[in-house]
Design a protein around this motif. Structure first.
Motif, PDB file in Angstrom:
ATOM      1  N   GLU A   1       0.834  -1.201   0.000  1.00 43.41           N
ATOM      2  CA  GLU A   1       0.000   0.000   0.000  1.00 43.41           C
ATOM      3  C   GLU A   1       0.869   1.251   0.000  1.00 43.41           C
ATOM      4  OE1 GLU A   1      -3.116  -0.275  -0.627  1.00 43.41           O
ATOM      5  OE2 GLU A   1      -3.082  -2.450  -0.377  1.00 43.41           O
ATOM      6  N   ARG A   2       2.030   1.173   0.651  1.00 45.17           N
ATOM      7  CA  ARG A   2       2.954   2.305   0.673  1.00 45.17           C
ATOM      8  C   ARG A   2       3.448   2.621  -0.743  1.00 45.17           C
ATOM      9  NH1 ARG A   2       7.961   1.690   4.514  1.00 45.17           N
ATOM     10  NH2 ARG A   2       8.504   0.164   2.931  1.00 45.17           N
ATOM     11  N   VAL A   3       3.619   1.591  -1.573  1.00 44.13           N
ATOM     12  CA  VAL A   3       4.033   1.813  -2.967  1.00 44.13           C
ATOM     13  C   VAL A   3       3.000   2.670  -3.676  1.00 44.13           C
ATOM     14  CG1 VAL A   3       4.393   0.691  -5.209  1.00 44.13           C
ATOM     15  CG2 VAL A   3       5.412  -0.293  -3.151  1.00 44.13           C
ATOM     16  N   PHE A   4       1.726   2.306  -3.552  1.00 40.45           N
ATOM     17  CA  PHE A   4       0.660   3.059  -4.224  1.00 40.45           C
ATOM     18  C   PHE A   4       0.619   4.510  -3.731  1.00 40.45           C
ATOM     19  CE2 PHE A   4      -1.261  -1.312  -4.472  1.00 40.45           C
ATOM     20  CZ  PHE A   4      -1.085  -1.456  -5.828  1.00 40.45           C
ATOM     21  N   GLY A   5       0.685   4.690  -2.413  1.00 42.25           N
ATOM     22  CA  GLY A   5       0.639   6.034  -1.849  1.00 42.25           C
ATOM     23  C   GLY A   5       1.837   6.876  -2.246  1.00 42.25           C
ATOM     24  N   SER A   6       3.015   6.269  -2.260  1.00 37.44           N
ATOM     25  CA  SER A   6       4.229   7.003  -2.617  1.00 37.44           C
ATOM     26  C   SER A   6       4.220   7.413  -4.084  1.00 37.44           C
ATOM     27  CB  SER A   6       5.470   6.157  -2.322  1.00 37.44           C
ATOM     28  OG  SER A   6       5.562   5.909  -0.940  1.00 37.44           O
ATOM     29  N   ILE A   7       3.804   6.515  -4.953  1.00 37.93           N
ATOM     30  CA  ILE A   7       3.730   6.847  -6.385  1.00 37.93           C
ATOM     31  C   ILE A   7       2.737   7.987  -6.595  1.00 37.93           C
ATOM     32  CG2 ILE A   7       2.895   5.998  -8.624  1.00 37.93           C
ATOM     33  CD1 ILE A   7       4.315   3.338  -7.987  1.00 37.93           C
ATOM     34  N   LYS A   8       1.628   7.931  -5.907  1.00 42.06           N
ATOM     35  CA  LYS A   8       0.618   8.989  -6.043  1.00 42.06           C
ATOM     36  C   LYS A   8       1.170  10.327  -5.532  1.00 42.06           C
ATOM     37  CE  LYS A   8      -4.232   9.817  -4.939  1.00 42.06           C
ATOM     38  NZ  LYS A   8      -5.417   9.277  -4.287  1.00 42.06           N
TER      39      LYS A   8
ATOM     40  N   TRP B   1       4.606  11.203  -4.763  1.00 46.17           N
ATOM     41  CA  TRP B   1       5.866  11.651  -5.342  1.00 46.17           C
ATOM     42  C   TRP B   1       5.727  12.068  -6.799  1.00 46.17           C
ATOM     43  CZ3 TRP B   1       9.118   6.885  -3.451  1.00 46.17           C
ATOM     44  CH2 TRP B   1       9.304   6.975  -2.090  1.00 46.17           C
ATOM     45  N   PHE B   2       4.928  11.322  -7.563  1.00 47.58           N
ATOM     46  CA  PHE B   2       4.858  11.545  -9.003  1.00 47.58           C
ATOM     47  C   PHE B   2       3.517  12.122  -9.444  1.00 47.58           C
ATOM     48  CE2 PHE B   2       7.451   7.555  -8.414  1.00 47.58           C
ATOM     49  CZ  PHE B   2       8.658   8.234  -8.338  1.00 47.58           C
ATOM     50  N   ARG B   3       2.681  12.497  -8.485  1.00 43.87           N
ATOM     51  CA  ARG B   3       1.351  13.065  -8.763  1.00 43.87           C
ATOM     52  C   ARG B   3       0.563  12.166  -9.723  1.00 43.87           C
ATOM     53  NH1 ARG B   3       4.773  17.557  -9.116  1.00 43.87           N
ATOM     54  NH2 ARG B   3       4.641  18.886  -7.284  1.00 43.87           N
ATOM     55  N   SER B   4       0.595  10.898  -9.442  1.00 44.66           N
ATOM     56  CA  SER B   4      -0.039   9.925 -10.323  1.00 44.66           C
ATOM     57  C   SER B   4      -1.316   9.393  -9.683  1.00 44.66           C
ATOM     58  CB  SER B   4       0.925   8.771 -10.607  1.00 44.66           C
ATOM     59  OG  SER B   4       0.297   7.808 -11.407  1.00 44.66           O
ATOM     60  N   ALA B   5      -2.390  10.114  -9.844  1.00 48.03           N
ATOM     61  CA  ALA B   5      -3.659   9.688  -9.281  1.00 48.03           C
ATOM     62  C   ALA B   5      -4.463   8.837 -10.264  1.00 48.03           C
ATOM     63  CB  ALA B   5      -4.483  10.902  -8.863  1.00 48.03           C
ATOM     64  N   GLY B   6      -4.084   8.846 -11.525  1.00 47.85           N
ATOM     65  CA  GLY B   6      -4.828   8.080 -12.518  1.00 47.85           C
ATOM     66  C   GLY B   6      -4.033   7.930 -13.795  1.00 47.85           C
ATOM     67  N   ALA B   7      -4.688   7.377 -14.778  1.00 52.13           N
ATOM     68  CA  ALA B   7      -4.028   7.150 -16.066  1.00 52.13           C
ATOM     69  C   ALA B   7      -3.864   8.476 -16.806  1.00 52.13           C
ATOM     70  CB  ALA B   7      -4.854   6.184 -16.911  1.00 52.13           C
ATOM     71  N   ARG B   8      -2.691   8.663 -17.370  1.00 50.56           N
ATOM     72  CA  ARG B   8      -2.417   9.884 -18.135  1.00 50.56           C
ATOM     73  C   ARG B   8      -2.590   9.656 -19.632  1.00 50.56           C
ATOM     74  NH1 ARG B   8       2.183  13.088 -14.993  1.00 50.56           N
ATOM     75  NH2 ARG B   8       1.720  12.292 -12.935  1.00 50.56           N
ATOM     76  N   TYR B   9      -2.779   8.395 -20.006  1.00 51.55           N
ATOM     77  CA  TYR B   9      -2.839   8.046 -21.419  1.00 51.55           C
ATOM     78  C   TYR B   9      -4.116   7.279 -21.705  1.00 51.55           C
ATOM     79  CZ  TYR B   9       2.042   9.214 -20.898  1.00 51.55           C
ATOM     80  OH  TYR B   9       3.204   9.865 -20.591  1.00 51.55           O
ATOM     81  N   ILE B  10      -4.453   7.191 -22.980  1.00 52.68           N
ATOM     82  CA  ILE B  10      -5.625   6.431 -23.401  1.00 52.68           C
ATOM     83  C   ILE B  10      -5.143   5.093 -23.935  1.00 52.68           C
ATOM     84  CG2 ILE B  10      -7.511   6.328 -25.078  1.00 52.68           C
ATOM     85  CD1 ILE B  10      -7.777   9.340 -24.807  1.00 52.68           C
ATOM     86  N   GLY B  11      -5.724   4.013 -23.418  1.00 51.06           N
ATOM     87  CA  GLY B  11      -5.382   2.674 -23.872  1.00 51.06           C
ATOM     88  C   GLY B  11      -4.658   1.869 -22.804  1.00 51.06           C
TER      89      GLY B  11
END
Length: 173
Positions: free
Chosen positions: A126-133, A135-145
């Motif tokens: 769970e820490r991986v998911f939280g850290s990625i969100k 540190w990298f502002r990755s709350a969702g998909a940035r691309y289509i597909g």
């Protein structure tokens, strides 16, 4: 003759799917990760449509890595079930998959204690998911597909591992 055509709206991801978590609806993809329990580094990543059930994706993650026999695999309740328990036995891995209650069959006190013990190590995933969100502002998909989103997930996992590497190296000195 009348031809039926699919309606297509520009910018809408036709490969993504809906899922419901609690009372909230989400559209997109799920990220499945295999994390080693000592340092919390990401070993494998799989991306699926949001509507797919977690339990069926454990074989995909395990096929991407080579784990030592008798290694313990920690996972949340989404991966519980006979097929995954059998898979782990066949691969000579120890199961630390959290137990899941069902309607009219609540968890026993022993199963609740087991889940609490497993959660003390499983939090690293769970820490991986939280850290990625974070540190990298990755709350969702940035691309289509699906393929592009999977590439995003892999690149974020690589960046996560690189971000953690200096501290791991310093601990070893």
């Amino acid at each position: 003759t009348i031809a039926a055509s699919q309606s297509y709206q520009k910018g809408v991801d036709t490969e993504a799917r809906w899922t419901k978590k609690g009372h909230n609806l989400y559209y997109g993809y799920k990220r499945h990760v295999l994390v080693e329990s000592k340092e919390g580094l990401v070993l494998a990543v799989s991306t699926t449509k949001a509507s797919s059930h977690d339990g069926g994706h454990l074989p995909i993650l395990l096929d991407k890595v080579s784990l030592k026999a008798e290694s313990r695999l920690y996972a949340d309740k989404g991966y519980s079930g006979f097929p995954n328990e059998t898979l782990l036995k066949n691969k000579k891995l120890k199961s630390a998959i959290q137990k899941k209650g069902s309607r009219n069959h609540p968890l026993s006190p022993a199963a609740k204690r087991f889940n609490k013990l497993v959660s003390k190590t499983r939090y690293k995933v769970e820490r991986v998911f939280g850290s990625i969100k974070r540190w990298f502002r990755s709350a969702g998909a940035r691309y289509i597909g699906l393929d592009k989103t999977h590439t995003q997930h892999v690149m974020e996992a690589i960046a996560y591992n690189l971000y953690k590497a200096p501290n791991i190296i310093l601990k070893g000195l």
